[in-house]
Design a protein around this motif. Structure first.
Motif, short mmCIF file in Angstrom:
data_model
loop_
_atom_site.label_atom_id
_atom_site.label_comp_id
_atom_site.label_asym_id
_atom_site.label_seq_id
_atom_site.Cartn_x
_atom_site.Cartn_y
_atom_site.Cartn_z
N LEU A 114 1.08 -1.37 -0.26
CA LEU A 114 -0.02 0.05 -0.03
C LEU A 114 0.78 1.23 0.02
O LEU A 114 0.56 2.15 -0.96
N ALA A 115 2.00 1.36 0.85
CA ALA A 115 2.88 2.49 1.07
C ALA A 115 3.57 2.71 -0.46
O ALA A 115 3.57 3.90 -0.88
N GLY A 116 4.17 1.62 -0.94
CA GLY A 116 4.64 1.50 -2.34
C GLY A 116 3.65 2.27 -3.39
O GLY A 116 3.99 3.10 -3.89
N SER A 117 2.48 1.77 -3.38
CA SER A 117 1.74 2.25 -4.46
C SER A 117 0.95 3.89 -4.15
O SER A 117 1.26 4.81 -5.13
N LEU A 118 0.90 3.89 -3.01
CA LEU A 118 0.69 5.29 -2.68
C LEU A 118 1.98 6.26 -2.75
O LEU A 118 1.75 7.28 -3.42
N GLU A 119 2.82 6.05 -2.44
CA GLU A 119 4.02 6.69 -2.66
C GLU A 119 4.25 7.11 -4.23
O GLU A 119 4.56 8.40 -4.72
N LYS A 120 4.03 6.21 -5.22
CA LYS A 120 4.38 6.12 -6.53
C LYS A 120 3.24 7.22 -6.78
O LYS A 120 3.34 8.15 -7.82
N ARG A 121 2.10 7.00 -6.41
CA ARG A 121 0.78 7.86 -6.95
C ARG A 121 1.21 9.34 -6.50
O ARG A 121 0.54 10.18 -7.30
N CYS A 122 1.50 9.46 -5.33
CA CYS A 122 1.75 10.95 -4.85
C CYS A 122 2.74 11.47 -5.86
O CYS A 122 2.67 12.67 -6.09
N ARG A 123 4.02 10.56 -5.97
CA ARG A 123 4.94 11.35 -6.67
C ARG A 123 4.51 11.79 -8.16
O ARG A 123 4.91 12.84 -8.63
N GLU A 124 3.53 11.06 -8.64
CA GLU A 124 2.94 11.52 -10.04
C GLU A 124 2.55 12.92 -9.90
O GLU A 124 2.63 13.64 -10.97
N ASP A 125 2.11 13.35 -8.79
CA ASP A 125 1.22 14.43 -8.92
C ASP A 125 2.16 15.52 -8.16
O ASP A 125 1.78 16.65 -7.59
N GLY A 126 3.64 14.96 -7.76
CA GLY A 126 4.44 16.14 -7.28
C GLY A 126 4.24 16.44 -6.07
O GLY A 126 4.98 17.03 -5.40
N TYR A 127 3.79 15.27 -5.40
CA TYR A 127 3.83 15.04 -3.82
C TYR A 127 4.64 14.12 -3.34
O TYR A 127 5.13 13.07 -3.97
N ALA A 128 5.48 14.43 -2.10
CA ALA A 128 6.27 13.46 -1.64
C ALA A 128 5.52 12.81 -0.52
O ALA A 128 4.55 13.43 0.04
N LEU A 129 5.69 11.66 -0.07
CA LEU A 129 5.06 11.08 0.82
C LEU A 129 5.69 10.63 2.02
O LEU A 129 6.71 9.83 1.80
N PHE A 130 5.41 11.04 2.88
CA PHE A 130 6.23 10.61 4.39
C PHE A 130 5.45 9.33 4.96
O PHE A 130 4.53 9.31 5.60
N ILE A 131 6.39 8.20 4.69
CA ILE A 131 5.78 7.04 5.24
C ILE A 131 6.05 6.62 6.69
O ILE A 131 7.46 6.71 7.05
N THR A 132 5.18 6.48 7.62
CA THR A 132 5.65 6.24 9.03
C THR A 132 4.85 4.93 9.37
O THR A 132 3.71 4.82 8.84
N SER A 133 5.31 4.26 10.30
CA SER A 133 4.98 2.95 10.66
C SER A 133 4.80 2.96 12.35
O SER A 133 5.66 3.09 13.09
N SER A 134 3.55 2.82 12.93
CA SER A 134 3.44 3.10 14.25
C SER A 134 3.49 1.95 15.14
O SER A 134 3.76 2.10 16.44
N GLY A 135 3.33 0.88 14.79
CA GLY A 135 3.28 -0.40 15.93
C GLY A 135 2.07 -0.50 15.92
O GLY A 135 1.66 -1.56 16.80
N GLY A 136 1.09 0.03 16.01
CA GLY A 136 -0.40 -0.09 15.95
C GLY A 136 -1.09 0.29 17.31
O GLY A 136 -2.43 0.38 17.18
N SER A 137 -0.36 0.68 18.20
CA SER A 137 -1.13 1.65 19.31
C SER A 137 -1.81 2.71 19.05
O SER A 137 -0.84 3.62 18.14
N ALA A 138 -2.83 3.27 19.52
CA ALA A 138 -3.36 4.67 19.24
C ALA A 138 -2.52 5.76 19.79
O ALA A 138 -2.17 6.79 19.16
N ASP A 139 -1.84 5.40 20.89
CA ASP A 139 -0.70 6.36 21.43
C ASP A 139 0.43 6.82 20.31
O ASP A 139 0.43 7.94 20.03
N ASP A 140 0.87 5.53 19.69
CA ASP A 140 1.85 5.73 18.84
C ASP A 140 1.38 6.52 17.33
O ASP A 140 1.99 7.37 16.89
N ASP A 141 0.14 6.16 17.07
CA ASP A 141 -0.73 6.66 16.06
C ASP A 141 -0.70 8.15 16.16
O ASP A 141 -0.36 8.96 15.35
#
Lengths: 342, 342
Positions: B81-108
């Motif tokens: 998902l991250a890969g696809s989304l990044e590619k799509r963003c870049r097509e429109d000139g956006y950079a994508l900040f990918i982060t990974s939370s570990g899943g807890s709401a606090d980290d999110d």
DNA sequence: TCACCTTGATAAAACGTTTTAGCAAATATA
DNA sequence: TATATTTGCTAAAACGTTTTATCAAGGTGA
């Protein structure tokens, strides 16, 4: 969508100057009365004030953000590396900008520029493996205004911190192990054309053979990209040889090979033994479990961050640091021990 | 490390004002003579001038950067998902900040704040699945100063654009298929306790049973986290039932199950049939290939970006948009057709 | 010659922070 | 009382851009 609240607004509401608010909120040593301190903090909290990092970065000249460029985030190994690295960065209060290039030097360059321009304090680069024209990239990296650490692989001949596993050693260990298990006709399936790491693994393979006086037979060396379908294609030729074992220079390559083997009704290790690489798919059920050269992405991340950290702190000498890590052989069930034969 | 070169320096060298340089370099309509234009561009190029996005963002109030929070970048599905989304963003000139939370709401929450504070123009959120205390997160999201799009899953009851596959439908399709193949005793192995998506898939499973008048038997419903080892643990109990088929609500769950089956010497689909979910490991060799409910991350990415794009353009109505996508059943080899039995 | 346009270019404000030097008032010291 | 010190706070510059209003000089038309 709520509006962003600024320092100035907080200052206004408290009836003090922005300077005072900034000082207090950053816990800078300064002389603001206890009661005003309390007031400021309270008002800031009530308004959900969050400092604008953009503005802050501009004046502080640091963003506490690092960048990472990997060839392909969808690969397990890189995803794992990215995950580990991000965690490690966060521990030290850095955010990590993860980007995925597709692997061409042009894309790498583009991403690198994006990162620099967005003010990251440093970059981790997993680049330089494919043999596209990397002159521009090389040029850019060598003139970077921020520290860079090359991870897992490197652009050859570039003065830059490097952290990577010893790929040659990995190839050697894999092959050596097969030899020790009694194999004499050992094929390899590597990405030597387009990958530096593949080349090195191949070199290790050849060294192991030479060391025990086995011939290096070009007919046993096969080429595959790092994708399952590519290895799948290449595998038929491998199986047409008299090899009793194959060194597959990545998990994906091994998987392609397995697929083909399976379709041909061959069994592992009964018909042919396999040593794989990365072991990044370790928890997945393979039939059989793959003996492999393991490179722990977490270890890579740890060391890479260490290098970066030093550079950021202004420590770290003039000369580039080079960390070489030893991979580990994980023995599972994909290699058959041959009792004296051939 | 080269120094960063600024607009001012270029201006200095050309002998014009920073304004002029900015105007020219951005191709703004303005009246600067042809020769000076040329000069400016040349000097900028020669000095490798790259505008400082930080400064630019500050004044322009947009960074052309988007953020993504996923629970775990090391999962194949999210990585993809991250890969696809990044590619799509870049097509429109956006950079994508990918982060990974570990899943807890606090980290999110922490990550979300980091992203906002770093000036992203919008965020994609893959959050809200685990049942940790998400009040603070919910609060934050509802007061966000930038557009947010929830992807793949959602925090319940939050007015926010959403793009996701129909998990209930997926559960239904999987179970329905098993029924059609003649199965009557169908177990399921789902993450219903900690996951909304799991719950929905379970609901679909139950609907399919109800629809054909099969009993919903609590003794056939098993709980597993989304990790292989968790499913591995839970599998023994599943196999102790008289079920002829299992609906596994994720690939990882299916893999844990397979591992256990294999160790117990059971064969698929001979001894028991399996329908899996995600199909994100489609290219890996499984023995046998898994029949699964597929949700293409690329499709998810495309729609998510579409929503975001509209919001960023100021289009997109007052009300939140909700895109629901239909998953697809991919039939492979892990389900046995039962001829009238039971 | 005067009024008016056009051309080429710039000064200055703004974005939201951090930080330093310094000011005024209160307090302490002699 | 005069001087020094401390306390509490702020003004202003800086970071590197973008953008708008304005300016000076030269040209045109009457």
């Amino acid at each position: 969508m709520a509006n962003k609240v600024t320092l100035k607004q907080i200052a206004q509401e408290v009836g003090l100057s922005p300077s005072s608010v900034s000082l207090v909120l950053n816990n800078r040593p300064c002389r603001i009365s206890e009661e005003n301190r309390k007031l400021i903090k309270e008002v800031a909290a009530r308004n959900h004030y969050v400092p604008n990092q953009i503005a802050r970065s501009l004046v502080m000249r640091e963003s506490r953000t690092l960048g990472l460029i990997v060839p392909n985030i969808e690969s397990r190994f890189f995803a794992s590396l990215a995950g580990s690295l991000e965690k490690r960065c966060r521990e030290d209060g850095y955010a990590l900008f993860i980007t995925s290039s597709g692997g061409s030097a042009d894309d790498d360059l583009e991403l690198l520029r994006q990162l620099v321009t967005r003010g990251v304090d440093g970059v981790f680069l997993v680049v330089g493996d494919e043999f596209s024209d990397d002159r521009a990239l090389r040029e850019e990296v060598s003139h970077l205004p921020i520290p860079a650490v090359m991870v897992d692989r490197a652009i050859e001949g570039l003065e830059c911190d490097k952290v990577m596993f010893d790929h040659e050693m990995g190839g050697y260990m894999a092959t050596r192990y097969l030899i020790e298990q009694g194999h004499r006709r050992i094929a390899c399936l590597v990405n030597a054309r387009r990958s530096n790491t593949g080349r090195k693994r191949l070199a290790g393979y050849e060294r192991a053979l030479r060391e025990v006086g086995l011939p290096i037979d070009a007919r046993l060396e096969f080429e595959s990209e790092y994708y399952i379908p590519s290895a799948y294609e290449a595998s038929e030729a491998v199986l047409a040889t008299d090899a009793t074992a194959v060194f597959a220079s990545s998990d994906n390559i091994a998987l392609g090979l397995l697929k083909r083997l399976h379709e041909m009704g061959k069994s592992i290790p009964g018909d042919i033994s396999v040593v794989s690489y990365d072991n990044s798919a370790a928890d997945v059920l393979f039939e059989p479990a793959l003996t492999a050269i393991e490179q722990d992405p977490g270890v890579l991340a740890e060391h890479a961050f260490g290098c970066m950290s030093k550079r950021l702190a202004g420590k770290g000498g003039r000369r580039a640091e080079e960390v070489v890590l030893e991979p580990v052989l994980i023995v599972k069930d994909s290699v058959l021990e041959l009792t004296k034969h051939n």
